[in-house]
Design a protein around this motif. Sequence first.
Motif, PDB file in Angstrom:
ATOM      1  N   ARG A   1      -0.133   7.208   5.839  1.00  0.00           N
ATOM      2  CA  ARG A   1      -0.512   7.442   4.430  1.00  0.00           C
ATOM      3  C   ARG A   1       0.693   7.358   3.502  1.00  0.00           C
ATOM      4  N   ALA A   2       1.807   7.928   3.925  1.00  0.00           N
ATOM      5  CA  ALA A   2       2.999   7.926   3.076  1.00  0.00           C
ATOM      6  C   ALA A   2       3.518   6.501   2.857  1.00  0.00           C
ATOM      7  N   SER A   3       3.562   5.700   3.927  1.00  0.00           N
ATOM      8  CA  SER A   3       4.041   4.320   3.787  1.00  0.00           C
ATOM      9  C   SER A   3       3.100   3.500   2.913  1.00  0.00           C
ATOM     10  N   LEU A   4       1.795   3.642   3.154  1.00  0.00           N
ATOM     11  CA  LEU A   4       0.823   2.890   2.355  1.00  0.00           C
ATOM     12  C   LEU A   4       0.836   3.330   0.896  1.00  0.00           C
ATOM     13  N   ALA A   5       0.950   4.632   0.659  1.00  0.00           N
ATOM     14  CA  ALA A   5       0.973   5.121  -0.722  1.00  0.00           C
ATOM     15  C   ALA A   5       2.202   4.618  -1.468  1.00  0.00           C
ATOM     16  N   THR A   6       3.345   4.635  -0.821  1.00  0.00           N
ATOM     17  CA  THR A   6       4.569   4.153  -1.470  1.00  0.00           C
ATOM     18  C   THR A   6       4.483   2.660  -1.755  1.00  0.00           C
ATOM     19  N   ALA A   7       4.018   1.882  -0.785  1.00  0.00           N
ATOM     20  CA  ALA A   7       3.887   0.441  -0.984  1.00  0.00           C
ATOM     21  C   ALA A   7       2.840   0.129  -2.053  1.00  0.00           C
ATOM     22  N   ALA A   8       1.730   0.874  -2.054  1.00  0.00           N
ATOM     23  CA  ALA A   8       0.682   0.648  -3.052  1.00  0.00           C
ATOM     24  C   ALA A   8       1.194   0.977  -4.453  1.00  0.00           C
ATOM     25  N   LEU A   9       1.929   2.056  -4.565  1.00  0.00           N
ATOM     26  CA  LEU A   9       2.489   2.423  -5.869  1.00  0.00           C
ATOM     27  C   LEU A   9       3.481   1.370  -6.350  1.00  0.00           C
TER      28      LEU A   9
ATOM     29  N   ALA B   1      -6.395  -2.175   4.827  1.00  0.00           N
ATOM     30  CA  ALA B   1      -5.336  -1.704   5.730  1.00  0.00           C
ATOM     31  C   ALA B   1      -5.863  -1.181   7.071  1.00  0.00           C
ATOM     32  N   PRO B   2      -6.920  -0.357   7.108  1.00  0.00           N
ATOM     33  CA  PRO B   2      -7.392   0.102   8.425  1.00  0.00           C
ATOM     34  C   PRO B   2      -7.876  -1.042   9.314  1.00  0.00           C
ATOM     35  N   ARG B   3      -8.584  -1.992   8.737  1.00  0.00           N
ATOM     36  CA  ARG B   3      -9.060  -3.146   9.512  1.00  0.00           C
ATOM     37  C   ARG B   3      -7.872  -3.974   9.994  1.00  0.00           C
ATOM     38  N   ALA B   4      -6.897  -4.192   9.144  1.00  0.00           N
ATOM     39  CA  ALA B   4      -5.701  -4.945   9.535  1.00  0.00           C
ATOM     40  C   ALA B   4      -4.955  -4.214  10.650  1.00  0.00           C
ATOM     41  N   GLY B   5      -4.913  -2.894  10.584  1.00  0.00           N
ATOM     42  CA  GLY B   5      -4.274  -2.111  11.642  1.00  0.00           C
ATOM     43  C   GLY B   5      -4.986  -2.263  12.974  1.00  0.00           C
ATOM     44  N   ARG B   6      -6.329  -2.252  12.944  1.00  0.00           N
ATOM     45  CA  ARG B   6      -7.083  -2.443  14.193  1.00  0.00           C
ATOM     46  C   ARG B   6      -6.817  -3.828  14.779  1.00  0.00           C
ATOM     47  N   ILE B   7      -6.808  -4.848  13.930  1.00  0.00           N
ATOM     48  CA  ILE B   7      -6.538  -6.212  14.397  1.00  0.00           C
ATOM     49  C   ILE B   7      -5.134  -6.294  14.989  1.00  0.00           C
ATOM     50  N   ALA B   8      -4.160  -5.681  14.311  1.00  0.00           N
ATOM     51  CA  ALA B   8      -2.777  -5.715  14.804  1.00  0.00           C
ATOM     52  C   ALA B   8      -2.659  -5.000  16.147  1.00  0.00           C
TER      53      ALA B   8
ATOM     54  N   LEU C   1       3.376   0.439  14.285  1.00  0.00           N
ATOM     55  CA  LEU C   1       2.168   0.260  13.469  1.00  0.00           C
ATOM     56  C   LEU C   1       1.721   1.574  12.836  1.00  0.00           C
ATOM     57  N   ASN C   2       1.733   2.647  13.623  1.00  0.00           N
ATOM     58  CA  ASN C   2       1.314   3.945  13.085  1.00  0.00           C
ATOM     59  C   ASN C   2       2.199   4.384  11.930  1.00  0.00           C
ATOM     60  N   PHE C   3       3.493   4.147  12.046  1.00  0.00           N
ATOM     61  CA  PHE C   3       4.404   4.520  10.965  1.00  0.00           C
ATOM     62  C   PHE C   3       4.184   3.631   9.738  1.00  0.00           C
ATOM     63  N   GLY C   4       4.082   2.328   9.955  1.00  0.00           N
ATOM     64  CA  GLY C   4       3.912   1.403   8.839  1.00  0.00           C
ATOM     65  C   GLY C   4       2.588   1.558   8.127  1.00  0.00           C
ATOM     66  N   LEU C   5       1.570   2.021   8.835  1.00  0.00           N
ATOM     67  CA  LEU C   5       0.248   2.199   8.238  1.00  0.00           C
ATOM     68  C   LEU C   5      -0.063   3.675   7.959  1.00  0.00           C
TER      69      LEU C   5
END
Length: 167
Positions: free
Chosen positions: A47-55, A149-156, A41-45
Amino acid sequence: MESDDQHDTNPSDGRAVTPADARAALDDIRRRQEQSGTAELNFGLSRASLATAALLLFVSFASFDLPNPWGGAVLLPGLLLVAVLVLRHTHGAPVRNRPGTRAVLIGLVCGLAGYAVFRVLAAALSAGGVPVPHTIAAAAVVGACLLAAPRAGRIARERLRERVGRR
């Protein structure tokens, strides 16, 4: 009374496995499952992973505003971003678990819902005469995803703890 079952003894030293040993082993397995899930979860969420997916998502959605010959040209940056995501995951992820059926279904539903929101918002903006409706809708959807994303990470993480604790 000694057990005749060969599974009750440790073959290396012939000692019987006690309930406390079994409980300790199961607790260790649960702790390791939670560790690997948290690392994933930490890797998938990150900043680098989120920025790449968002882009990737933004480029894909915003490309709807480009005229016909240029819309296809966005395929190359999109494929490059997919390659970056795959390489990061393959070579950079500390843990590479296969997603379960529930995770795949949740991802599919979220992806379809995001696309539906994008299409509805783009249609509304287009009807309102906005010059680049898909780009604005893409920015809104990607922004909402990044905010969620942060809320989804907490739920996960909570679900991970619950799932590991049940076993």
